[in-house]
Every structure is written in C-alpha cells, then in structure tokens.
Scaffold this motif. Structure first.
Motif, PDB file in Angstrom:
ATOM      1  N   LEU A   4       0.842  -1.191   0.000  1.00 17.63           N
ATOM      2  CA  LEU A   4       0.000   0.000   0.000  1.00 17.63           C
ATOM      3  C   LEU A   4       0.877   1.240   0.000  1.00 17.63           C
ATOM      4  O   LEU A   4       1.905   1.276   0.690  1.00 17.63           O
ATOM      5  N   ARG A   5       0.461   2.237  -0.750  1.00 19.06           N
ATOM      6  CA  ARG A   5       1.214   3.477  -0.814  1.00 19.06           C
ATOM      7  C   ARG A   5       0.863   4.399   0.354  1.00 19.06           C
ATOM      8  O   ARG A   5       1.728   5.004   0.963  1.00 19.06           O
ATOM      9  N   ASP A   6      -0.436   4.521   0.630  1.00 19.43           N
ATOM     10  CA  ASP A   6      -0.878   5.413   1.708  1.00 19.43           C
ATOM     11  C   ASP A   6      -1.978   4.737   2.498  1.00 19.43           C
ATOM     12  O   ASP A   6      -3.085   4.573   1.967  1.00 19.43           O
ATOM     13  N   PRO A   7      -1.714   4.281   3.678  1.00 17.31           N
ATOM     14  CA  PRO A   7      -0.474   4.386   4.448  1.00 17.31           C
ATOM     15  C   PRO A   7       0.586   3.423   3.910  1.00 17.31           C
ATOM     16  O   PRO A   7       0.257   2.384   3.328  1.00 17.31           O
ATOM     17  N   ALA A   8       1.832   3.774   4.127  1.00 17.50           N
ATOM     18  CA  ALA A   8       2.932   2.928   3.656  1.00 17.50           C
ATOM     19  C   ALA A   8       2.933   1.619   4.449  1.00 17.50           C
ATOM     20  O   ALA A   8       3.163   1.609   5.652  1.00 17.50           O
ATOM     21  N   LEU A   9       2.625   0.526   3.767  1.00 20.07           N
ATOM     22  CA  LEU A   9       2.499  -0.768   4.437  1.00 20.07           C
ATOM     23  C   LEU A   9       2.781  -1.894   3.454  1.00 20.07           C
ATOM     24  O   LEU A   9       2.311  -1.861   2.319  1.00 20.07           O
ATOM     25  N   VAL A  10       3.562  -2.853   3.901  1.00 26.99           N
ATOM     26  CA  VAL A  10       3.806  -4.070   3.134  1.00 26.99           C
ATOM     27  C   VAL A  10       3.329  -5.232   3.991  1.00 26.99           C
ATOM     28  O   VAL A  10       3.709  -5.343   5.160  1.00 26.99           O
TER      29      VAL A  10
END
Length: 137
Positions: A4-10
């Motif tokens: 995910l870009r926003d929020p930054a999450l892998v």
C-alpha cells in the motif's frame, strides 16, 4: 504480497491449503500501527510456544494446523456456509472482531460473523459483503 502506498504498508501472506482450498495467512507486516492483525510493535513474539516459528520477528508464523472443512446449512435462503479459521482472516479483518466473532463464508463469497460466547456483545452478528472494486479483475 500486498503493498500500500498510503499508508505505507507491506504485508506478506503465505498461501496454504485448507481442506483442498487455497487460503492466505498473514506472515509479515512492515508496520504494526497500520496492520489489522495484533502484532507486537517491538518485534517480540506474541506467544512463547516452541512449536511455532517466527518470520522477521513481526508476525507469527503458525505451526501446522488442521485442514478440515466444516460447513453448515442454516436455511435455504442462507445456503451452505463454510467455516473460515481466524488465521486466514488475520490482517484482513480487525483483530478485535476476530476475537469476538466466528466467521463463515457463503457460496456468494460474503462473510458472516457469529458472536462467540465470550464476545463483548454476544447477541450480534456481522455480515461483510464482498464487492469488486475498479481495480478488481
């Protein structure tokens, strides 16, 4: 892998067989603050069970688990529903709901959560309708 870009999450999911069906199980999240699963933000293992392994000290990798498919048929309108173990919903549904509800999946893909006996609100039920978004193929 879900990025995910926003929020930054892998988030990294393991694909595993459960009753001859493929399901995902969360094994890593880059941020405890944005992950829907309960993972310890300092990286300490959530359980001290020696039969379990840990990946990147962020989320628990479960030991071998059963793969029995349990189904129910409450009514003709509801159709047949299959039990979905909480480990396959970790990171997809908030951990607070996984603690209080037992989830079943209908033939249409929708999820139905029945309150567990120890639930905060024992006379409630959750229905999560799955819809395809613009990015779905």
């Amino acid at each position: 892998v879900v990025v995910l870009r926003d929020p930054a999450l892998v988030q990294v999911f393991r694909v595993e067989s459960h009753g001859r069906r493929w399901r995902r199980a969360l094994v890593f999240a880059s941020s405890a603050a944005w992950c829907l699963a309960d993972i310890d933000p300092d990286g300490a293992p959530a359980l001290e069970d020696p039969s379990e392994r840990y990946l990147l000290s962020a989320a628990r990798l479960g030991a071998a688990a059963s793969s029995l498919v349990v189904t129910r048929h409450l009514s003709t309108a509801a159709g047949r529903q299959s039990f979905v173990p909480a480990r396959h919903l970790r990171g997809l549904i908030p951990a607070a709901l996984l603690r209080d509800y037992v989830f079943w999946q209908g033939v249409d893909g929708d999820l139905y959560g029945d309150a567990a006996p120890t639930a905060t609100h024992p006379r409630t039920m959750i229905h999560a309708r799955l819809v395809q978004g613009a990015g779905a193929g």
